[in-house]
Motif scaffolding. Structure first.
Motif, PDB file in Angstrom:
ATOM      1  N   ALA A 106      33.137 -28.570  -7.202  1.00 61.62           N
ATOM      2  CA  ALA A 106      33.256 -28.046  -5.833  1.00 61.62           C
ATOM      3  C   ALA A 106      33.731 -26.606  -5.840  1.00 61.62           C
ATOM      4  O   ALA A 106      33.235 -25.770  -5.078  1.00 61.62           O
ATOM      5  CB  ALA A 106      34.196 -28.923  -5.012  1.00 61.62           C
ATOM      6  N   ARG A 117      35.628 -24.538   0.321  1.00 64.81           N
ATOM      7  CA  ARG A 117      35.502 -25.725  -0.524  1.00 64.81           C
ATOM      8  C   ARG A 117      34.933 -26.916   0.248  1.00 64.81           C
ATOM      9  O   ARG A 117      34.150 -27.698  -0.300  1.00 64.81           O
ATOM     10  CB  ARG A 117      36.869 -26.087  -1.129  1.00 64.81           C
ATOM     11  CG  ARG A 117      36.785 -27.261  -2.107  1.00 64.81           C
ATOM     12  CD  ARG A 117      38.143 -27.657  -2.671  1.00 64.81           C
ATOM     13  NE  ARG A 117      37.995 -28.812  -3.550  1.00 64.81           N
ATOM     14  CZ  ARG A 117      37.785 -28.753  -4.862  1.00 64.81           C
ATOM     15  NH1 ARG A 117      37.704 -27.566  -5.457  1.00 64.81           N
ATOM     16  NH2 ARG A 117      37.661 -29.853  -5.581  1.00 64.81           N
ATOM     17  N   THR A 121      31.797 -29.068  -0.974  1.00 64.97           N
ATOM     18  CA  THR A 121      31.845 -30.518  -1.179  1.00 64.97           C
ATOM     19  C   THR A 121      30.738 -31.205  -0.396  1.00 64.97           C
ATOM     20  O   THR A 121      30.083 -32.130  -0.890  1.00 64.97           O
ATOM     21  CB  THR A 121      33.218 -31.069  -0.765  1.00 64.97           C
ATOM     22  OG1 THR A 121      34.238 -30.427  -1.542  1.00 64.97           O
ATOM     23  CG2 THR A 121      33.296 -32.564  -0.994  1.00 64.97           C
ATOM     24  N   ALA A 133      32.538 -33.916  -7.423  1.00 66.82           N
ATOM     25  CA  ALA A 133      33.142 -32.732  -6.800  1.00 66.82           C
ATOM     26  C   ALA A 133      34.411 -32.277  -7.508  1.00 66.82           C
ATOM     27  O   ALA A 133      34.650 -31.066  -7.662  1.00 66.82           O
ATOM     28  CB  ALA A 133      33.430 -33.000  -5.327  1.00 66.82           C
TER      29      ALA A 133
END
Length: 219
Positions: A106, A117, A121, A133
């Motif tokens: 991620a 982020r 994800t 992730a």
């Protein structure tokens, strides 16, 4: 509508193959999906790299039209100009991300795509990679790392997206759904694919590379 990328008579040769590309043309408009098909070693990846400025064509031009910097010939542009183009106007997928093996998937996607982020994800989840992730890249199989890199390229906002065999990195149906969304927002997509790729049927135009030549057919 004006073209965002126009390649004219692009030729490329290497010592082992003097005719990889022989005067290949391409014109991409906003929302286009162009498929460049061919057998392995046909020059499809070489052509994509010429379009991205990674390879210098032996001859020909690759002209990018930008709203704020006019036209730029990527075949002759300097390193600084190419870096700026890749940051603002053009994104590529041609293999795993260049990232530290200790960085989780991620974080790598977020950094490469310049997104939060949470969005990174969600991008991994769209390609069926949610369980990876938080896993460091160094612990992922090579195929999964390619899929992670594809998620990063599809997440990045850019007028032009160049993809090398995206259907071998993730489920083709999931890839097509995402490409349709990007195209609706005006992204021009150019993909190098195998001759039997399921992506070809959804392309707005396709070309088959053989012995350096390409013939385009509108779908």
């Amino acid at each position: 509508m004006s073209a965002v990328l126009t390649a004219t008579a692009v030729s490329k040769s290497f010592a082992a193959n003097p005719r990889v590309l022989d005067r290949v043309d391409l014109t991409a408009h906003p929302g286009d999906f162009l498929a460049v098909a061919g057998q392995p070693e046909s020059g499809r990846t070489t052509f994509l790299r010429c379009l991205a400025g990674g390879y210098r064509p032996g001859s020909g031009t690759v002209v990018l039209n930008t709203p704020n910097a006019g036209t730029v010939d990527l075949a002759t542009a300097g390193a600084r100009t190419l870096a700026w183009i890749r940051e603002h106007h053009l994104r590529s997928f041609d293999g795993p991300l260049a990232a530290p093996p200790s960085q989780d998937a991620a974080a790598a996607v977020a950094r490469a795509a310049r997104v939060e982020r949470s969005r990174a994800t969600a991008a991994l989840d769209r390609l069926g990679l949610a369980r990876h992730a938080d896993v460091p890249l160094g612990r992922l199989r090579q195929g999964v790392r390619r899929a992670v890199a594809l998620a990063a390229s599809l997440s990045a906002s850019a007028p032009i997206l160049l993809l090398d065999e995206p259907d071998t990195a993730a489920d083709p149906g999931l890839v097509l759904d995402w490409l349709d969304e990007l195209r609706e927002n005006g992204t021009a997509v150019i993909a190098a694919v195998g001759p039997a790729s399921p992506l070809i049927a959804s392309a707005s135009a396709a070309a088959y590379l053989h012995e350096g030549k390409a013939q385009w057919t509108r779908q």
